[in-house]
Write a protein that holds these residues in place. Sequence first.
Motif, PDB file in Angstrom:
ATOM      1  N   LYS A   5       0.825  -1.217   0.000  1.00 35.66           N
ATOM      2  CA  LYS A   5       0.000   0.000   0.000  1.00 35.66           C
ATOM      3  C   LYS A   5       0.856   1.263   0.000  1.00 35.66           C
ATOM      4  CE  LYS A   5      -4.120  -1.928   0.591  1.00 35.66           C
ATOM      5  NZ  LYS A   5      -5.048  -2.029  -0.497  1.00 35.66           N
ATOM      6  N   GLU A   6       1.961   1.244   0.758  1.00 31.48           N
ATOM      7  CA  GLU A   6       2.822   2.419   0.827  1.00 31.48           C
ATOM      8  C   GLU A   6       3.424   2.738  -0.537  1.00 31.48           C
ATOM      9  OE1 GLU A   6       3.079  -0.232   2.857  1.00 31.48           O
ATOM     10  OE2 GLU A   6       2.546   0.549   4.826  1.00 31.48           O
ATOM     11  N   GLU A   7       3.841   1.695  -1.267  1.00 29.97           N
ATOM     12  CA  GLU A   7       4.395   1.895  -2.608  1.00 29.97           C
ATOM     13  C   GLU A   7       3.330   2.442  -3.551  1.00 29.97           C
ATOM     14  OE1 GLU A   7       5.861  -2.007  -3.433  1.00 29.97           O
ATOM     15  OE2 GLU A   7       7.876  -1.521  -2.740  1.00 29.97           O
ATOM     16  N   GLU A   8       2.103   1.950  -3.432  1.00 28.42           N
ATOM     17  CA  GLU A   8       1.007   2.446  -4.265  1.00 28.42           C
ATOM     18  C   GLU A   8       0.771   3.935  -4.014  1.00 28.42           C
ATOM     19  OE1 GLU A   8      -2.589   0.122  -3.930  1.00 28.42           O
ATOM     20  OE2 GLU A   8      -1.452  -1.739  -4.002  1.00 28.42           O
ATOM     21  N   VAL A   9       0.778   4.342  -2.747  1.00 30.96           N
ATOM     22  CA  VAL A   9       0.581   5.744  -2.402  1.00 30.96           C
ATOM     23  C   VAL A   9       1.713   6.578  -2.983  1.00 30.96           C
ATOM     24  CG1 VAL A   9       0.590   7.400  -0.475  1.00 30.96           C
ATOM     25  CG2 VAL A   9      -0.817   5.330  -0.338  1.00 30.96           C
ATOM     26  N   LEU A  10       2.955   6.130  -2.827  1.00 31.63           N
ATOM     27  CA  LEU A  10       4.101   6.866  -3.343  1.00 31.63           C
ATOM     28  C   LEU A  10       4.036   7.000  -4.856  1.00 31.63           C
ATOM     29  CD1 LEU A  10       6.696   8.319  -2.699  1.00 31.63           C
ATOM     30  CD2 LEU A  10       7.875   6.122  -2.764  1.00 31.63           C
ATOM     31  N   ARG A  11       3.686   5.929  -5.552  1.00 27.03           N
ATOM     32  CA  ARG A  11       3.558   5.986  -7.015  1.00 27.03           C
ATOM     33  C   ARG A  11       2.475   6.979  -7.427  1.00 27.03           C
ATOM     34  NH1 ARG A  11       6.119   1.761  -9.787  1.00 27.03           N
ATOM     35  NH2 ARG A  11       6.832   0.111  -8.409  1.00 27.03           N
ATOM     36  N   LEU A  12       1.357   6.973  -6.741  1.00 19.99           N
ATOM     37  CA  LEU A  12       0.275   7.896  -7.046  1.00 19.99           C
ATOM     38  C   LEU A  12       0.719   9.346  -6.839  1.00 19.99           C
ATOM     39  CD1 LEU A  12      -2.692   8.513  -7.754  1.00 19.99           C
ATOM     40  CD2 LEU A  12      -3.236   8.158  -5.337  1.00 19.99           C
ATOM     41  N   VAL A  13       1.397   9.606  -5.728  1.00 21.37           N
ATOM     42  CA  VAL A  13       1.864  10.965  -5.416  1.00 21.37           C
ATOM     43  C   VAL A  13       2.842  11.452  -6.477  1.00 21.37           C
ATOM     44  CG1 VAL A  13       3.224  12.331  -3.776  1.00 21.37           C
ATOM     45  CG2 VAL A  13       1.424  10.800  -2.943  1.00 21.37           C
ATOM     46  N   ILE A  14       3.805  10.620  -6.841  1.00 23.18           N
ATOM     47  CA  ILE A  14       4.795  11.025  -7.838  1.00 23.18           C
ATOM     48  C   ILE A  14       4.141  11.232  -9.199  1.00 23.18           C
ATOM     49  CG2 ILE A  14       6.828  10.251  -9.126  1.00 23.18           C
ATOM     50  CD1 ILE A  14       7.757   8.923  -6.472  1.00 23.18           C
ATOM     51  N   SER A  15       3.269  10.325  -9.602  1.00 26.84           N
ATOM     52  CA  SER A  15       2.579  10.464 -10.888  1.00 26.84           C
ATOM     53  C   SER A  15       1.765  11.754 -10.944  1.00 26.84           C
ATOM     54  CB  SER A  15       1.655   9.274 -11.144  1.00 26.84           C
ATOM     55  OG  SER A  15       2.387   8.093 -11.260  1.00 26.84           O
ATOM     56  N   LYS A  16       1.046  12.018  -9.878  1.00 26.76           N
ATOM     57  CA  LYS A  16       0.232  13.231  -9.818  1.00 26.76           C
ATOM     58  C   LYS A  16       1.118  14.476  -9.872  1.00 26.76           C
ATOM     59  CE  LYS A  16      -3.742  15.368  -9.104  1.00 26.76           C
ATOM     60  NZ  LYS A  16      -4.802  15.401 -10.096  1.00 26.76           N
ATOM     61  N   TRP A  18       4.001  14.780 -11.317  1.00 26.29           N
ATOM     62  CA  TRP A  18       4.521  14.938 -12.672  1.00 26.29           C
ATOM     63  C   TRP A  18       3.497  15.566 -13.603  1.00 26.29           C
ATOM     64  CZ3 TRP A  18       6.920   9.394 -13.142  1.00 26.29           C
ATOM     65  CH2 TRP A  18       8.190   9.387 -12.566  1.00 26.29           C
ATOM     66  N   GLU A  19       2.231  15.240 -13.418  1.00 27.75           N
ATOM     67  CA  GLU A  19       1.212  15.694 -14.372  1.00 27.75           C
ATOM     68  C   GLU A  19       0.460  16.945 -13.943  1.00 27.75           C
ATOM     69  OE1 GLU A  19      -2.492  12.756 -13.209  1.00 27.75           O
ATOM     70  OE2 GLU A  19      -0.839  11.928 -14.385  1.00 27.75           O
ATOM     71  N   ASP A  20       0.515  17.313 -12.671  1.00 25.02           N
ATOM     72  CA  ASP A  20      -0.293  18.434 -12.160  1.00 25.02           C
ATOM     73  C   ASP A  20       0.600  19.428 -11.412  1.00 25.02           C
ATOM     74  OD1 ASP A  20      -2.002  20.123 -10.712  1.00 25.02           O
ATOM     75  OD2 ASP A  20      -3.437  18.529 -10.286  1.00 25.02           O
ATOM     76  N   VAL A  21       0.882  20.556 -12.077  1.00 25.57           N
ATOM     77  CA  VAL A  21       1.777  21.564 -11.506  1.00 25.57           C
ATOM     78  C   VAL A  21       1.233  22.114 -10.190  1.00 25.57           C
ATOM     79  CG1 VAL A  21       2.822  23.833 -11.888  1.00 25.57           C
ATOM     80  CG2 VAL A  21       2.707  22.185 -13.758  1.00 25.57           C
ATOM     81  N   ASN A  22      -0.059  22.307 -10.093  1.00 20.02           N
ATOM     82  CA  ASN A  22      -0.644  22.835  -8.848  1.00 20.02           C
ATOM     83  C   ASN A  22      -0.470  21.849  -7.701  1.00 20.02           C
ATOM     84  OD1 ASN A  22      -1.468  25.334  -9.876  1.00 20.02           O
ATOM     85  ND2 ASN A  22      -3.334  24.414 -10.714  1.00 20.02           N
ATOM     86  N   ASN A  54      11.269  18.138  -2.243  1.00 24.80           N
ATOM     87  CA  ASN A  54      11.949  19.046  -3.158  1.00 24.80           C
ATOM     88  C   ASN A  54      11.503  18.728  -4.572  1.00 24.80           C
ATOM     89  OD1 ASN A  54      13.745  20.465  -1.325  1.00 24.80           O
ATOM     90  ND2 ASN A  54      14.734  18.491  -1.053  1.00 24.80           N
ATOM     91  N   ASP A  55      11.205  19.758  -5.338  1.00 31.89           N
ATOM     92  CA  ASP A  55      10.821  19.584  -6.731  1.00 31.89           C
ATOM     93  C   ASP A  55      12.088  19.422  -7.560  1.00 31.89           C
ATOM     94  OD1 ASP A  55       9.894  19.669  -9.306  1.00 31.89           O
ATOM     95  OD2 ASP A  55       8.853  21.582  -9.110  1.00 31.89           O
ATOM     96  N   GLN A  56      12.317  18.221  -8.042  1.00 28.94           N
ATOM     97  CA  GLN A  56      13.502  17.935  -8.836  1.00 28.94           C
ATOM     98  C   GLN A  56      13.131  17.583 -10.271  1.00 28.94           C
ATOM     99  OE1 GLN A  56      15.893  15.009  -6.809  1.00 28.94           O
ATOM    100  NE2 GLN A  56      16.062  16.243  -4.976  1.00 28.94           N
ATOM    101  N   THR A  57      12.110  18.235 -10.787  1.00 29.57           N
ATOM    102  CA  THR A  57      11.631  17.908 -12.126  1.00 29.57           C
ATOM    103  C   THR A  57      12.330  18.693 -13.228  1.00 29.57           C
ATOM    104  OG1 THR A  57       9.822  19.501 -11.894  1.00 29.57           O
ATOM    105  CG2 THR A  57       9.347  17.213 -11.316  1.00 29.57           C
ATOM    106  N   ASP A  58      13.138  19.686 -12.892  1.00 30.09           N
ATOM    107  CA  ASP A  58      13.854  20.469 -13.886  1.00 30.09           C
ATOM    108  C   ASP A  58      14.973  19.609 -14.470  1.00 30.09           C
ATOM    109  OD1 ASP A  58      15.417  22.212 -15.369  1.00 30.09           O
ATOM    110  OD2 ASP A  58      15.308  23.835 -13.890  1.00 30.09           O
ATOM    111  N   LYS A  59      14.794  19.186 -15.723  1.00 36.26           N
ATOM    112  CA  LYS A  59      15.745  18.266 -16.346  1.00 36.26           C
ATOM    113  C   LYS A  59      17.059  18.934 -16.724  1.00 36.26           C
ATOM    114  CE  LYS A  59      12.242  15.113 -17.930  1.00 36.26           C
ATOM    115  NZ  LYS A  59      11.639  14.384 -19.029  1.00 36.26           N
TER     116      LYS A  59
END
Length: 110
Positions: A5-16, A18-22, A54-59
Motif C-alpha cells: 500500500k505504501e508503494e502504491e501511495v508513493l507511485r500515485l503521489v509522484i505520478s500526480k 509529474w502531471e499536475d503543476v498545482n 523538493n521539486d527535482q523535475t527540472d531536467k
Amino acid sequence: MEQNKEEEVLRLVISKAWEDVNFRKNLVSDPVKAIENLTGAKIVLPEGKTLIVNDQTDKSKVYVNIPSEPNIEDIELTEDQLEIIAGGGQTVWPDLVNSLFPALKNYIVI
C-alpha cells in the motif's frame, strides 16, 4: 511482484506531481496535507520529524541529496563487503555512493 500500500501511495503521489503543476506546488509547500488530500492515507511522522519534498523535475539540473550520516551501529554489511574489509581490500564507500547517487556517476569525469 506484489506492491504494498505504501508503494502504491508513493507511485500515485509522484505520478500526480509529474502531471499536475498545482499539486506539485502544494506537495512542496505542505507535503503531509497534499498527500493526505490526494490519497486519503494518513501520514504519521515520528515525533520531531518533518517531511520535506523538493521539486527535482527540472531536467536541466542534476540534483544530489545529502543523506543524514548513518549510525555506524545500525549499518549491516553484505557478505561480500565483510570479506573485502576482512581481507584489507577496498572500502565499501563506492558501493554506498553508487547506491545513493546512481545518476551522478554519469556526470563525473576523472
